[in-house]
Design an enzyme around this catalytic site. Structure first.
Site, PDB file in Angstrom:
ATOM      1  N   LYS A 243      38.252  38.168  38.069  1.00 59.80           N
ATOM      2  CA  LYS A 243      37.274  37.091  37.901  1.00 59.80           C
ATOM      3  C   LYS A 243      37.375  36.148  39.097  1.00 59.80           C
ATOM      4  O   LYS A 243      38.472  35.898  39.591  1.00 59.80           O
ATOM      5  CB  LYS A 243      37.580  36.277  36.640  1.00 59.80           C
ATOM      6  CG  LYS A 243      37.345  37.009  35.334  1.00 59.80           C
ATOM      7  CD  LYS A 243      35.878  36.959  34.943  1.00 59.80           C
ATOM      8  CE  LYS A 243      35.634  37.600  33.582  1.00 59.80           C
ATOM      9  NZ  LYS A 243      36.033  39.009  33.496  1.00 59.80           N
ATOM     10  N   ILE A 244      36.236  35.617  39.513  1.00 60.12           N
ATOM     11  CA  ILE A 244      36.231  34.577  40.541  1.00 60.12           C
ATOM     12  C   ILE A 244      36.622  33.273  39.852  1.00 60.12           C
ATOM     13  O   ILE A 244      36.055  32.919  38.810  1.00 60.12           O
ATOM     14  CB  ILE A 244      34.812  34.423  41.151  1.00 60.12           C
ATOM     15  CG1 ILE A 244      34.312  35.756  41.703  1.00 60.12           C
ATOM     16  CG2 ILE A 244      34.807  33.349  42.225  1.00 60.12           C
ATOM     17  CD1 ILE A 244      35.122  36.315  42.825  1.00 60.12           C
TER      18      ILE A 244
ATOM     19  N   THR B 166      45.191  38.975  46.101  1.00 63.91           N
ATOM     20  CA  THR B 166      45.479  40.198  46.844  1.00 63.91           C
ATOM     21  C   THR B 166      44.296  41.142  46.711  1.00 63.91           C
ATOM     22  O   THR B 166      43.646  41.185  45.663  1.00 63.91           O
ATOM     23  CB  THR B 166      46.795  40.842  46.355  1.00 63.91           C
ATOM     24  OG1 THR B 166      46.961  42.088  47.017  1.00 63.91           O
ATOM     25  CG2 THR B 166      46.823  41.061  44.863  1.00 63.91           C
ATOM     26  N   HIS B 167      44.012  41.873  47.796  1.00 64.52           N
ATOM     27  CA  HIS B 167      42.813  42.716  47.812  1.00 64.52           C
ATOM     28  C   HIS B 167      43.142  44.050  48.478  1.00 64.52           C
ATOM     29  O   HIS B 167      43.787  44.067  49.531  1.00 64.52           O
ATOM     30  CB  HIS B 167      41.698  41.994  48.583  1.00 64.52           C
ATOM     31  CG  HIS B 167      40.428  42.774  48.625  1.00 64.52           C
ATOM     32  ND1 HIS B 167      39.657  42.989  47.497  1.00 64.52           N
ATOM     33  CD2 HIS B 167      39.815  43.427  49.641  1.00 64.52           C
ATOM     34  CE1 HIS B 167      38.606  43.717  47.831  1.00 64.52           C
ATOM     35  NE2 HIS B 167      38.674  44.006  49.120  1.00 64.52           N
TER      36      HIS B 167
HETATM   37  C1  GRF Z   1      45.214  45.918  43.141  1.00 62.32           C
HETATM   38  O1  GRF Z   1      44.961  46.886  44.133  1.00 62.32           O
HETATM   39  C2  GRF Z   1      44.398  44.665  43.376  1.00 62.32           C
HETATM   40  O2  GRF Z   1      44.329  44.292  44.703  1.00 62.32           O
HETATM   41  C3  GRF Z   1      43.057  45.140  42.864  1.00 62.32           C
HETATM   42  O3  GRF Z   1      43.373  45.819  41.674  1.00 62.32           O
HETATM   43  C4  GRF Z   1      44.674  46.352  41.784  1.00 62.32           C
HETATM   44  C5  GRF Z   1      45.494  45.818  40.648  1.00 62.32           C
HETATM   45  O4  GRF Z   1      46.525  46.653  40.350  1.00 62.32           O
HETATM   46  N1  GRF Z   1      42.122  44.091  42.727  1.00 62.32           N
HETATM   47  P1  GRF Z   1      47.655  46.258  39.278  1.00 62.32           P
HETATM   48  O5  GRF Z   1      46.947  45.743  38.025  1.00 62.32           O
HETATM   49  O6  GRF Z   1      48.542  45.223  39.900  1.00 62.32           O
HETATM   50  O7  GRF Z   1      48.388  47.540  39.018  1.00 62.32           O
END
Ligand code: GRF
Length: 200
Positions: A87-88, A102-103
């Site tokens: 969610k934003i 994190t992305h």
């Molecule tokens: C990660 O790659 C995050 O950057 C992305 O979804 C994934 C989440 O993985 N938005 P987890 O729930 O931490 O296993």
């Protein structure tokens, strides 16, 4: 504190790191925007308080934004980490706490919910992951750290995402630990970690 929407392997990496006192950060709570996810179960197994704040339980998105910020504030976190939180965040949270996100792509390429799929479809040979400060946009905040991941012939979205996530977990743990132990400064779009931040 950490916000999750899914499997929570990034959360698990943070929980494991925080088990060592020398890490410098403690996970005071885990929040989610949905029930029944493995991320919440991971927090419960680690004895960390959890809460769920679902958008459909509020009359408007603005009400949800306010409710979420209030739930976060109960735990008085120094830092909010979005670890796969889909969610934003609205102004109530973003103006009250520093928020890390994190992305699974090398921003500014391939922002949004399908960063891995979009990178694969585009045909890049190198992608990766990005840890950044969150702002009101979709993956547009100041970048703190990035790491590259090679795309292999025959990769599909799942295999590539799993390989990215292995690197992403390490980068997130490293970045959160450094922020907790050493502090950080933000100048425009530049984030510097460490006590000597800004001195060169
Ligand atoms: C990660 O790659 C995050 O950057 C992305 O979804 C994934 C989440 O993985 N938005 P987890 O729930 O931490 O296993």
């Amino acid at each position: 504190m950490v916000l999750v929407s899914g499997s929570g392997t990034n959360l698990q990496a943070l929980l494991d790191a925080a088990a060592d006192e020398g890490y410098g950060a403690r996970i005071v709570a885990v929040g989610a925007d949905r029930d029944g996810i493995e991320g919440l179960a991971r927090a419960e197994r680690a004895g960390v308080p959890t809460f769920v704040e679902r958008v459909p339980d509020h009359p408007s998105r603005e009400e949800w934004d306010r409710a979420l910020a209030a739930r976060i504030a109960e735990h008085k976190p120094d830092l909010v980490v979005c670890a796969g939180f889909m969610k934003i965040l609205g102004a109530p949270t973003l103006t009250s706490f520093p928020v890390l996100n994190t992305h699974p792509a090398l921003l500014p390429s391939f922002p949004g919910a399908h960063g891995v799929r979009d990178a694969l479809t585009y045909g890049v040979r190198i992608t990766g992951c990005t840890v950044m400060l969150a702002d009101a946009g979709v993956d547009t905040g100041p970048i703190i750290a990035q790491e590259a991941v090679r795309v292999f012939d025959g990769d599909d979205e799942h295999t590539l995402h799993e390989r990215i996530k292995t690197v992403e977990r390490g980068l997130l743990v490293d970045t959160v630990g450094r922020m907790a132990r050493e502090g950080w400064t933000v100048t425009g779009r530049t984030v510097r970690l460490g006590r000597t931040a800004g001195l060169g």
